[in-house]
Design an enzyme around this catalytic site. Structure first.
Site, mmCIF file in Angstrom:
data_model
loop_
_atom_site.group_PDB
_atom_site.id
_atom_site.type_symbol
_atom_site.label_atom_id
_atom_site.label_comp_id
_atom_site.label_asym_id
_atom_site.label_seq_id
_atom_site.Cartn_x
_atom_site.Cartn_y
_atom_site.Cartn_z
ATOM 1 N N LYS A 101 17.550 40.979 37.849
ATOM 2 C CA LYS A 101 18.342 41.960 38.610
ATOM 3 C C LYS A 101 17.486 43.202 38.780
ATOM 4 C CE LYS A 101 22.586 42.304 40.255
ATOM 5 N NZ LYS A 101 23.401 41.185 40.761
ATOM 6 N N GLY A 213 41.552 42.591 46.250
ATOM 7 C CA GLY A 213 40.243 42.789 46.878
ATOM 8 C C GLY A 213 40.193 42.037 48.189
ATOM 9 N N GLY A 215 37.352 42.562 50.468
ATOM 10 C CA GLY A 215 36.033 42.842 51.038
ATOM 11 C C GLY A 215 35.382 41.529 51.399
ATOM 12 N N ASN A 216 34.079 41.429 51.224
ATOM 13 C CA ASN A 216 33.365 40.193 51.565
ATOM 14 C C ASN A 216 33.959 39.002 50.818
ATOM 15 O OD1 ASN A 216 31.188 38.196 50.479
ATOM 16 N ND2 ASN A 216 30.432 38.840 52.461
ATOM 17 N N GLY A 218 36.875 38.683 48.835
ATOM 18 C CA GLY A 218 38.325 38.454 48.957
ATOM 19 C C GLY A 218 38.740 37.929 50.316
HETATM 20 P P1 NAD Z 1 33.143 44.579 48.851
HETATM 21 O O1 NAD Z 1 32.596 45.943 48.660
HETATM 22 O O2 NAD Z 1 32.918 43.870 50.130
HETATM 23 O O3 NAD Z 1 34.730 44.596 48.592
HETATM 24 C C1 NAD Z 1 35.293 45.203 47.473
HETATM 25 C C2 NAD Z 1 36.804 45.148 47.572
HETATM 26 O O4 NAD Z 1 37.339 45.784 46.411
HETATM 27 C C3 NAD Z 1 37.404 45.901 48.765
HETATM 28 O O5 NAD Z 1 38.491 45.177 49.255
HETATM 29 C C4 NAD Z 1 37.888 47.208 48.135
HETATM 30 O O6 NAD Z 1 38.970 47.761 48.843
HETATM 31 C C5 NAD Z 1 38.311 46.739 46.774
HETATM 32 N N1 NAD Z 1 38.310 47.828 45.791
HETATM 33 C C6 NAD Z 1 37.337 48.746 45.591
HETATM 34 N N2 NAD Z 1 37.715 49.602 44.632
HETATM 35 C C7 NAD Z 1 38.937 49.199 44.209
HETATM 36 C C8 NAD Z 1 39.852 49.672 43.247
HETATM 37 N N3 NAD Z 1 39.598 50.770 42.519
HETATM 38 N N4 NAD Z 1 41.022 48.991 43.091
HETATM 39 C C9 NAD Z 1 41.287 47.906 43.825
HETATM 40 N N5 NAD Z 1 40.459 47.419 44.768
HETATM 41 C C10 NAD Z 1 39.312 48.060 44.947
HETATM 42 O O7 NAD Z 1 32.580 43.731 47.615
HETATM 43 P P2 NAD Z 1 32.473 42.148 47.505
HETATM 44 O O8 NAD Z 1 31.105 41.739 47.912
HETATM 45 O O9 NAD Z 1 33.667 41.545 48.128
HETATM 46 O O10 NAD Z 1 32.530 41.975 45.910
HETATM 47 C C11 NAD Z 1 33.753 41.907 45.208
HETATM 48 C C12 NAD Z 1 33.496 41.564 43.746
HETATM 49 O O11 NAD Z 1 32.831 40.303 43.674
HETATM 50 C C13 NAD Z 1 32.581 42.534 43.000
HETATM 51 O O12 NAD Z 1 33.025 42.596 41.655
HETATM 52 C C14 NAD Z 1 31.218 41.866 43.060
HETATM 53 O O13 NAD Z 1 30.398 42.268 41.984
HETATM 54 C C15 NAD Z 1 31.630 40.414 42.923
HETATM 55 N N6 NAD Z 1 30.644 39.485 43.460
HETATM 56 C C16 NAD Z 1 30.286 39.510 44.764
HETATM 57 C C17 NAD Z 1 29.370 38.591 45.256
HETATM 58 C C18 NAD Z 1 28.992 38.564 46.714
HETATM 59 O O14 NAD Z 1 28.302 37.621 47.130
HETATM 60 N N7 NAD Z 1 29.436 39.507 47.526
HETATM 61 C C19 NAD Z 1 28.786 37.650 44.393
HETATM 62 C C20 NAD Z 1 29.177 37.640 43.042
HETATM 63 C C21 NAD Z 1 30.110 38.554 42.596
#
Ligand code: NAD
Length: 415
Positions: A101, A213, A215-216, A218
């Site tokens: 990382k 969630g 974002g990407n 969810g």
């Molecule tokens: P993102 O930034 O696209 O979305 C994050 C989501 O979380 C949004 O819907 C946002 O509104 C919500 N959020 C942010 N703060 C919040 C809070 N205080 N309370 C409730 N909701 C809140 O991120 P992502 O890429 O969708 O990642 C989501 C999770 O998945 C993270 O924990 C990330 O570490 C994990 N993750 C992502 C990936 C990936 O490929 N994107 C891979 C492994 C793990």
């Protein structure tokens, strides 16, 4: 979470597996930590020095693999934790990568696009000699994206004087990326749900799911779950969301959540076309909804000792990293809630990165449909294996996932 906790988990798992002390020690510490301070010319022509980190945790199973994040809170302790978790994640889904990382301590809001590009070039210059398609393969993470990967790759290739697209993944399609990457974590999570839901002995359309969630992860997760026939009854992001006992329509919910909630809040029931009992719901409330499967897919530590006792789901699938505080996990266990751990549930993204790397390095091409199918199969297989071990040894799925990952790493270290 502190690195000490990961070390303790690795040590306990190693002892449970009867591994030699020296092997446990080798897995509990990163192989190399790289701290760099590099200059970046700002638009004002001033030179500013930035702090970058690359932690290479373990490469017994293949090149170190893990993202690069740009965030003002980037620090060695956190990067070490994330690197160790990557070693476990790649091992639990059985891909030939290790774990790494990296990051730069920077607030991206303070930089112009040109400064961001020069920062990326500076970081590539500072760490180019420790990375490589067979050595260490970075990827995007918080605040980094395909465009930043391209800048990084161009600088790296300029320095080494040849093409090497496999040195980094998460690239745009035109730069050697693959189509499935964007949705891969959500799709992988949906595949895990498909497999784990068998325990409930109900048809998918009878299984209710709540997601925190959007974002990407969810949003793709919700989309794929709907396609697979599950009934997603609640979705909320940081600004809130919607619930409906009959199930939410993904496309309408997407439109509503992404396009100015204020108006939509009042007219969502009409938009949705369901009866009036469609309600708005907050991100906190979504965790306590009555449902079969709860999926935290937002940020870490959302389930605490305060709300754990109110959780009504039978199964929690951790799509976010570390969404459950350790003390809260004890409460959930007491209430017989099954937890599918993050190192398994959200591994779809790194699995797609492996497909991209293999295409770049070994020329193994897959169509979009093949990649999707392979990703689903591999995630379901890994879930079956973790579940089977957890049943056999009467341990949690988290403990089983750690055991599988650590025994696979140890096997390579013995050779
Ligand atoms: P993102 O930034 O696209 O979305 C994050 C989501 O979380 C949004 O819907 C946002 O509104 C919500 N959020 C942010 N703060 C919040 C809070 N205080 N309370 C409730 N909701 C809140 O991120 P992502 O890429 O969708 O990642 C989501 C999770 O998945 C993270 O924990 C990330 O570490 C994990 N993750 C992502 C990936 C990936 O490929 N994107 C891979 C492994 C793990």
């Amino acid at each position: 979470m502190a690195y000490e906790e990961i070390r303790k988990l690795i040590e306990k798992t190693g002892k449970d597996l009867g591994l030699k002390e020296s092997i446990i020690e080798e897995i509990s510490e990163p192989k190399r930590v790289v701290d760099v301070y590099f200059p970046v010319q700002m638009d004002s022509k001033d030179i500013k020095i930035f702090h970058g980190i690359r932690v290479q945790h373990n490469n017994a199973r293949g090149p170190f693999k893990g993202g690069i994040r740009y965030h003002h809170e980037v620090n060695m302790e956190e990067v070490k934790i994330l690197a160790a978790l990557m070693s476990l994640k790649t091992a639990v889904i059985d891909i030939p990568f290790g774990g790494g990382k990296g990051g730069v301590a920077v607030d991206v809001k303070d930089l112009s696009k040109n400064e961001l590009k020069r920062l990326t070039q500076g970081f590539a210059k500072a760490i180019y000699d420790v990375i490589g398609e067979q050595k260490d393969v970075p990827a995007p993470d918080i605040n980094t994206n395909p465009e930043i990967m391209k800048w990084f790759l161009e600088e790296y290739e300029k320095i080494i004087g040849k093409k090497e697209p496999g040195v980094i993944t998460g690239k745009a399609l035109k730069d050697g990326g693959i189509k499935v990457r964007d949705e891969a974590t959500g799709l992988g999570g949906a595949a895990v749900v498909q497999e784990i839901a068998k325990i409930l002995k109900k048809k998918p359309e009878q299984i209710t799911v709540a997601i925190q969630g959007f974002g990407n992860v969810g949003s793709h997760l919700a989309h794929h779950l709907q396609h697979m026939g599950f009934k997603v009854i609640a979705i909320a992001d940081i600004d809130g969301g919607f619930m409906h006992e009959d199930g939410l329509d993904y496309h309408k919910t997407y439109k509503a959540i992404k396009s100015g909630r204020k108006i939509i809040d009042q007219c969502f029931c009409q938009v949705h076309g369901k009866s009036n009992d469609c309600c708005v719901i907050s991100a906190k409330d979504v965790l306590e909804r009555k449902c079969d499967i709860l999926i935290p897919a937002a940020i870490g530590e959302q389930i605490t000792t305060k709300n754990a006792k109110n959780i009504k789901a039978k199964i929690i699938v951790e799509l976010a990293n570390h969404p459950i505080k350790d003390e809260a996990e004890q409460v959930l266990k007491k209430n017989n809630i099954l937890i599918v751990p993050d190192i398994l549930a959200n591994a779809g993204g790194v699995l797609a990165s492996y497909f991209e790397w293999r295409e770049n390095v070994e020329g193994v091409k897959m169509s979009y449909d093949e990649a999707k199918e392979k990703l689903i199969d591999k995630m379901r297989l890994a879930t079956r294996k973790v579940l089977a071990l957890s049943k056999l040894k009467k341990i949690s799925m988290r403990e089983a996932a750690y055991q599988i990952a650590i025994s696979r790493i140890a096997l390579k270290l013995k050779k």
